[in-house]
Write an enzyme that holds these catalytic residues in place. Structure first.
Site, PDB file in Angstrom:
ATOM      1  CG  MET A  27      -1.903  -1.203   1.140  1.00 49.85           C
ATOM      2  SD  MET A  27      -3.403  -0.970   2.057  1.00 49.85           S
ATOM      3  CE  MET A  27      -2.762  -0.815   3.698  1.00 49.85           C
ATOM      4  CG  HIS A  31       8.470   0.015   6.298  1.00 50.77           C
ATOM      5  ND1 HIS A  31       8.770  -1.326   6.287  1.00 50.77           N
ATOM      6  CD2 HIS A  31       7.130   0.093   6.546  1.00 50.77           C
ATOM      7  CE1 HIS A  31       7.695  -2.030   6.547  1.00 50.77           C
ATOM      8  NE2 HIS A  31       6.661  -1.198   6.693  1.00 50.77           N
ATOM      9  CG  HIS A  34       6.850  -2.103   2.390  1.00 50.05           C
ATOM     10  ND1 HIS A  34       6.760  -0.953   3.142  1.00 50.05           N
ATOM     11  CD2 HIS A  34       5.620  -2.674   2.447  1.00 50.05           C
ATOM     12  CE1 HIS A  34       5.534  -0.832   3.621  1.00 50.05           C
ATOM     13  NE2 HIS A  34       4.826  -1.862   3.227  1.00 50.05           N
ATOM     14  CD  GLN A  58      -6.137  -3.848   2.572  1.00 44.87           C
ATOM     15  OE1 GLN A  58      -6.086  -4.358   1.451  1.00 44.87           O
ATOM     16  NE2 GLN A  58      -5.154  -3.980   3.442  1.00 44.87           N
ATOM     17  N   GLY A 144       4.569 -10.618   3.870  1.00 40.68           N
ATOM     18  CA  GLY A 144       5.277 -10.568   5.151  1.00 40.68           C
ATOM     19  C   GLY A 144       4.553 -11.342   6.243  1.00 40.68           C
ATOM     20  CE  LYS A 146       3.878  -4.853  11.505  1.00 39.08           C
ATOM     21  NZ  LYS A 146       2.484  -4.592  11.235  1.00 39.08           N
ATOM     22  CG  ASP A 147       0.436  -7.406   7.707  1.00 40.01           C
ATOM     23  OD1 ASP A 147      -0.251  -6.683   8.429  1.00 40.01           O
ATOM     24  OD2 ASP A 147       1.457  -7.003   7.106  1.00 40.01           O
ATOM     25  CD  GLN A 150      -2.014  -8.974   4.216  1.00 43.13           C
ATOM     26  OE1 GLN A 150      -2.825  -8.078   4.384  1.00 43.13           O
ATOM     27  NE2 GLN A 150      -0.763  -8.733   3.888  1.00 43.13           N
ATOM     28  CB  SER A 183       2.988   2.206   6.591  1.00 39.24           C
ATOM     29  OG  SER A 183       3.576   1.402   5.594  1.00 39.24           O
TER      30      SER A 183
HETATM   31  P1  AMP Z   1       1.392  -3.099   3.395  1.00 36.65           P
HETATM   32  O1  AMP Z   1       1.967  -2.015   2.557  1.00 36.65           O
HETATM   33  O2  AMP Z   1       1.261  -2.743   4.842  1.00 36.65           O
HETATM   34  O3  AMP Z   1       0.124  -3.668   2.810  1.00 36.65           O
HETATM   35  O4  AMP Z   1       2.448  -4.286   3.377  1.00 36.65           O
HETATM   36  C1  AMP Z   1       2.862  -4.867   2.169  1.00 36.65           C
HETATM   37  C2  AMP Z   1       3.612  -6.148   2.467  1.00 36.65           C
HETATM   38  O5  AMP Z   1       4.763  -5.858   3.263  1.00 36.65           O
HETATM   39  C3  AMP Z   1       2.771  -7.155   3.264  1.00 36.65           C
HETATM   40  O6  AMP Z   1       3.000  -8.463   2.755  1.00 36.65           O
HETATM   41  C4  AMP Z   1       3.306  -6.994   4.660  1.00 36.65           C
HETATM   42  O7  AMP Z   1       3.141  -8.148   5.470  1.00 36.65           O
HETATM   43  C5  AMP Z   1       4.777  -6.710   4.391  1.00 36.65           C
HETATM   44  N1  AMP Z   1       5.399  -6.046   5.528  1.00 36.65           N
HETATM   45  C6  AMP Z   1       4.963  -4.960   6.204  1.00 36.65           C
HETATM   46  N2  AMP Z   1       5.772  -4.672   7.244  1.00 36.65           N
HETATM   47  C7  AMP Z   1       6.753  -5.607   7.223  1.00 36.65           C
HETATM   48  C8  AMP Z   1       7.914  -5.867   8.041  1.00 36.65           C
HETATM   49  N3  AMP Z   1       8.214  -5.111   9.094  1.00 36.65           N
HETATM   50  N4  AMP Z   1       8.705  -6.910   7.720  1.00 36.65           N
HETATM   51  C9  AMP Z   1       8.405  -7.707   6.646  1.00 36.65           C
HETATM   52  N5  AMP Z   1       7.357  -7.509   5.835  1.00 36.65           N
HETATM   53  C10 AMP Z   1       6.533  -6.486   6.126  1.00 36.65           C
END
Ligand code: AMP
Length: 261
Positions: A27, A31, A34, A58, A144, A146-147, A150, A183
């Site tokens: 999204m 950082h 990502h 979402q 990740g 992290k989620d 998901q 984020s």
């Molecule tokens: P998002 O932009 O939050 O939708 O995240 C995009 C992808 O990056 C998702 O698969 C997240 O699980 C992954 N992600 C977010 N934060 C981290 C992190 N700290 N370490 C590893 N992957 C991450």
């Protein structure tokens, strides 16, 4: 690095991509967490595509959607340095030409934890992930841990719907204090970020889930859950008006804790 904002021009380009394609859906507001996904995709594929799309479907909270940081130019600069070949940055109108009337739902995993506290979140997430996978047509897609919930749901959807790709789980990147990169951390003060590291410390402790929740609540968090399942200990907690999630492997001998992840 080529940037695509409409589905037709991406599909024209996709026909010319020979070899494997790694895909990292995001999204934006990127950082190092990502970028680690992008490096992993870079290592194992001939080409790498990254999507940047803040998915309206979402967000169960409209204010959270509006507050979500959009940093497209800075994101593209980072992606170029990380070696991405393609950025897909679509318009919500084209992604949701069905006016949000067609949804992918899962009825077990999606109902608890994040699903219970964020009604509709996982249907919105699965719907956009399926659309993006169908558009990008990757060989592998990187998600990740992290989620974690998901990740489980995406794996389940791909298996249940026989999608012809591999889902690659990636370990969580943390800062030196242990705080999982997110984020949303950008909306915390410096002091708030230091305090938020308590989530990781508490998840990693020997305390049981109820005691861990108490510790966080007494430290000023509004903790929604600390729960152990799927071989992980998972948590969601608010610090002020910022909602944070994290999880750690439950088994201390798991590969990530041994540094093999
Ligand atoms: P998002 O932009 O939050 O939708 O995240 C995009 C992808 O990056 C998702 O698969 C997240 O699980 C992954 N992600 C977010 N934060 C981290 C992190 N700290 N370490 C590893 N992957 C991450």
């Amino acid at each position: 690095m080529n940037i695509f904002t409409d589905i037709g021009s991406w599909r024209d380009a996709r026909r010319g991509v020979t070899g494997s394609l790694g895909f990292v859906p995001t999204m934006g507001n990127l950082h190092a967490g990502h970028l680690d996904l992008v490096y992993r995709a870079r290592k194992n594929n001939d080409f790498v595509a990254v999507s940047i799309f803040v998915n309206p479907a979402q967000f169960n909270d409209k204010a959270d959607f509006e507050k979500y940081q959009r940093t497209f130019d800075a994101d593209c600069a980072l992606l170029k340095d990380a070696g991405a070949d393609f950025v897909f940055h679509p318009d919500a109108k084209e992604i949701y030409a069905d006016d949000y009337t067609l949804r992918v739902t899962e009825t077990v995993i999606a109902e608890e934890l994040e699903g219970a506290f964020r009604p509709g979140h996982f249907a919105g997430m699965l719907t956009v992930v399926l659309k993006l996978l169908n558009i990008i047509a990757p060989t592998r897609a990187y998600f990740g841990e992290k989620d974690y919930q998901q990740l489980l749901l995406v794996q389940k959807m791909c298996a249940a719907l026989f999608l012809p790709l591999e889902i690659v789980p990636c370990p969580t990147l943390r800062d030196a204090s242990g705080l999982a990169l997110s984020s949303r951390n950008g909306r915390l003060t410096e002091g708030g970020r230091a305090h938020a590291a308590l989530i990781y410390k508490t998840l990693m402790s020997d305390m049981d889930d109820a005691a861990a929740k108490d510790v966080l609540d007494h430290a000023g968090f509004r903790t929604e859950y600390v729960t152990t399942k799927w071989g992980r200990r998972l948590c969601a907690a608010w610090l002020g008006d910022v909602r944070l999630i994290d999880n750690v492997p439950k088994d201390p001998l798991s590969p990530h804790l041994r540094g093999e992840g």
